[in-house]
Design an enzyme around this catalytic site. Structure first.
Site, short mmCIF file in Angstrom:
data_model
loop_
_atom_site.label_atom_id
_atom_site.label_comp_id
_atom_site.label_asym_id
_atom_site.label_seq_id
_atom_site.Cartn_x
_atom_site.Cartn_y
_atom_site.Cartn_z
N ASP A 10 10.00 12.85 40.69
CA ASP A 10 10.95 12.47 39.92
C ASP A 10 10.50 12.86 38.56
O ASP A 10 9.73 12.49 37.73
CB ASP A 10 11.45 10.85 39.81
CG ASP A 10 12.40 10.61 40.80
OD1 ASP A 10 13.03 11.67 41.36
OD2 ASP A 10 12.84 9.50 40.92
N ASN A 62 19.36 27.71 57.33
CA ASN A 62 20.65 27.53 56.83
C ASN A 62 21.30 28.02 55.38
O ASN A 62 21.92 28.80 55.16
CB ASN A 62 20.92 26.15 56.91
CG ASN A 62 22.45 25.74 56.88
OD1 ASN A 62 23.35 26.14 57.52
ND2 ASN A 62 22.95 24.91 56.04
N ASP A 109 33.76 25.57 57.24
CA ASP A 109 32.96 24.34 57.31
C ASP A 109 32.35 24.14 58.74
O ASP A 109 33.22 24.19 59.82
CB ASP A 109 33.42 23.19 56.70
CG ASP A 109 32.43 22.09 56.24
OD1 ASP A 109 32.58 21.78 55.08
OD2 ASP A 109 31.86 21.68 57.16
N ARG A 157 9.31 7.37 42.31
CA ARG A 157 9.63 8.23 43.16
C ARG A 157 8.79 9.68 43.08
O ARG A 157 8.88 10.05 42.18
CB ARG A 157 10.96 8.57 43.65
CG ARG A 157 11.29 9.16 44.88
CD ARG A 157 12.84 9.49 45.05
NE ARG A 157 13.37 9.84 44.00
CZ ARG A 157 14.83 10.12 44.08
NH1 ARG A 157 15.68 9.59 44.99
NH2 ARG A 157 15.58 10.57 43.03
N LEU A 182 21.63 8.00 43.39
CA LEU A 182 21.83 6.95 42.52
C LEU A 182 22.93 6.18 42.67
O LEU A 182 23.11 4.77 43.32
CB LEU A 182 21.24 6.91 41.10
CG LEU A 182 21.34 5.57 40.32
CD1 LEU A 182 20.49 4.50 41.03
CD2 LEU A 182 21.09 5.76 38.81
N ALA A 208 28.48 25.79 51.04
CA ALA A 208 28.05 25.18 52.22
C ALA A 208 26.28 25.34 52.17
O ALA A 208 25.73 26.29 51.97
CB ALA A 208 28.46 26.20 53.50
N TYR A 217 14.30 22.53 48.66
CA TYR A 217 15.63 22.59 48.85
C TYR A 217 16.08 23.36 47.41
O TYR A 217 16.92 24.31 47.50
CB TYR A 217 16.23 21.09 48.43
CG TYR A 217 17.73 21.26 47.79
CD1 TYR A 217 18.56 21.68 48.42
CD2 TYR A 217 17.75 20.70 46.42
CE1 TYR A 217 19.91 21.56 47.72
CE2 TYR A 217 18.86 20.64 45.66
CZ TYR A 217 20.00 21.42 46.31
OH TYR A 217 21.38 21.06 45.79
C1 WQD Z 1 18.63 9.69 39.71
C2 WQD Z 1 17.99 8.59 39.19
C3 WQD Z 1 15.90 8.23 40.53
C4 WQD Z 1 17.92 6.43 43.85
C5 WQD Z 1 18.50 14.78 43.05
C6 WQD Z 1 18.24 16.23 43.32
C7 WQD Z 1 18.82 17.23 42.72
C8 WQD Z 1 20.65 17.10 43.09
C9 WQD Z 1 20.84 15.63 42.74
C10 WQD Z 1 21.72 17.97 44.70
C11 WQD Z 1 16.49 9.06 39.11
C12 WQD Z 1 16.66 7.00 40.33
C13 WQD Z 1 17.88 7.05 42.61
C14 WQD Z 1 17.53 4.92 44.14
C15 WQD Z 1 16.64 4.94 41.73
N1 WQD Z 1 20.71 17.36 44.47
N2 WQD Z 1 16.99 6.45 41.63
N3 WQD Z 1 16.85 4.28 42.74
O1 WQD Z 1 16.61 12.99 41.85
O2 WQD Z 1 18.09 13.57 39.55
O3 WQD Z 1 18.52 14.87 41.74
O4 WQD Z 1 20.12 14.75 43.17
O5 WQD Z 1 22.29 18.49 45.68
O6 WQD Z 1 18.52 18.68 43.29
O7 WQD Z 1 16.94 16.44 42.86
O8 WQD Z 1 18.92 12.67 41.43
O9 WQD Z 1 20.52 10.39 42.24
O10 WQD Z 1 18.25 10.88 43.39
O11 WQD Z 1 18.38 10.05 40.99
O12 WQD Z 1 16.11 4.37 40.90
O13 WQD Z 1 17.85 4.54 44.95
O14 WQD Z 1 17.94 7.37 39.65
O15 WQD Z 1 14.59 7.81 40.13
O16 WQD Z 1 15.74 8.41 37.99
P1 WQD Z 1 17.84 13.49 41.02
P2 WQD Z 1 19.04 10.68 42.09
#
Ligand code: WQD
Length: 326
Positions: free
Chosen positions: A283, A91, A31, A280, A189, A73, A140
């Site tokens: 989404d 990366n 790492d 967002r 979230l 990683a 990503y």
């Molecule tokens: C979850 C839900 C948001 C934050 C992303 C990446 C994916 C993976 C995981 C990996 C959605 C809502 C979120 C906030 C909110 N990444 N939300 N307020 O978008 O499903 O996936 O993370 O490494 O590749 O796309 O996950 O946790 O961001 O969102 O309302 O402050 O929570 O709109 O419905 P997501 P998330």
């Protein structure tokens, strides 16, 4: 057996590292510590270095007699990948290419790779199956897909076999409260819900007018310890001679943002300050996994609940508001 764990000082990597060790395997962690934490590795053999450093990887594989690799990683922030694509291609993709080259030279034949459900973009239907259309909507996701493709070609042209694990929404912390995510480096979230609860800064709910039962987005939240167990099951599958496979790693259940807030309020006994913000960009409305491949091929299913996710996250974030630095 010895497992090289790249990114083993990160959130999912460190919790999986623990599960791999508990399965009776020896480990060595590689790492850069750019986004990982030395403390998260504990007393496991550790080398600070980059997956792109092929001579280092090859030497490390030989010195530690590595048989298996779990490759975490990577950079993983969707928003950052759109602002700085070079960083992600360099990366994640070029780094992984260098890693695979070194693993091939060292004669490593088994690799488990962290991929993402985001390779499907906005799914046409739920539950999402591995064979559903691939339509990356971020740099990503594209980088993860490109690594999947490289593994597939290595599988055809060399003896290297792989398990690609496509994570849905990894969440929660180690049940003993000693390992977890750092909300300062997360866009997701659950860490944001915890920050709102603990620090009182209002959570922004990205839209309450989605076509879902309560109007908020629906996702498949999988406990990080279940995710860790999926990696061990994947290693076991390859060790018994199993063929290369791509598996969704989720629970098969969808949970809304409002449900996550409600569970957090019930478990903590306190309100989660929040307000409604615009949707967002990018989404999807709802996304959860068809988990039958992982069950059939790996013999793995998630066993932990949303309550387990929230209770473990609450314990971790309360005791570590600054991640491993606190
Ligand atoms: C979850 C839900 C948001 C934050 C992303 C990446 C994916 C993976 C995981 C990996 C959605 C809502 C979120 C906030 C909110 N990444 N939300 N307020 O978008 O499903 O996936 O993370 O490494 O590749 O796309 O996950 O946790 O961001 O969102 O309302 O402050 O929570 O709109 O419905 P997501 P998330």
């Amino acid at each position: 057996m010895t497992v090289l764990v790249t990114g083993g000082a990160g959130y999912i990597g460190s919790i999986t590292l623990r599960a791999i060790r508990a399965s009776g395997r020896a480990v060595v962690v590689l790492d850069t510590l750019e986004r990982g934490h030395r403390a998260a590795v504990g007393d496991a053999p550790f080398v600070q270095g980059d997956i792109a450093d092929s001579p280092l990887v090859e030497r490390l594989c030989r010195e530690h007699e590595v048989d298996e690799v779990v490759h975490f990683a990577a950079y993983k922030a969707v928003g950052e990948s759109m602002e700085n694509p070079h960083k992600y291609f360099s990366n994640n993709v070029a780094g992984s290419q260098r890693l695979l080259e070194a693993l091939h030279r060292a004669g490593i034949g088994r690799i488990v790779f962290s991929s993402t459900a985001a390779v499907h973009g906005t799914p046409d239907s739920v539950p999402v199956r591995e064979s559903d259309p691939i339509r990356c909507e971020s740099v990503y996701a594209e980088t993860k897909l490109m690594i999947e493709r490289m593994l597939s070609w290595y599988g055809r042209t060399t003896p290297m076999r792989h398990v690609v694990l496509r994570y849905f929404n990894a969440a929660g912390a180690a049940t003993d409260g000693t390992l977890g995510e750092d909300w300062r480096f997360s866009e997701n979230l659950v860490p944001h819900v915890m920050k709102a609860l603990i620090e009182g800064t209002a959570l922004r709910v990205f839209g309450d007018d989605w076509p879902t039962p309560d109007g908020t987005g629906v996702r498949d939240y999988v406990h990080v310890e279940d995710l860790a167990a999926a990696h061990v099951a994947a290693l076991d599958h390859l060790a018994r001679g199993g063929e290369s496979v791509t598996c969704n790693v989720g629970t098969g259940l969808g949970t809304s943002v409002r449900e996550i807030i409600a569970v957090t309020e019930r478990i903590s006994g306190r309100p989660v300050p929040h307000g409604i913000a615009p949707r967002r960009a990018g989404d999807p409305v709802a996304c959860w996994a068809d988990v039958s491949t992982a069950a059939e091929v790996l013999g793995w299913t998630a066993t932990r609940t949303i309550d387990d996710i929230i209770a473990s996250a609450l314990a971790w974030h309360t005791s570590h508001p600054h991640g491993h630095d606190s």
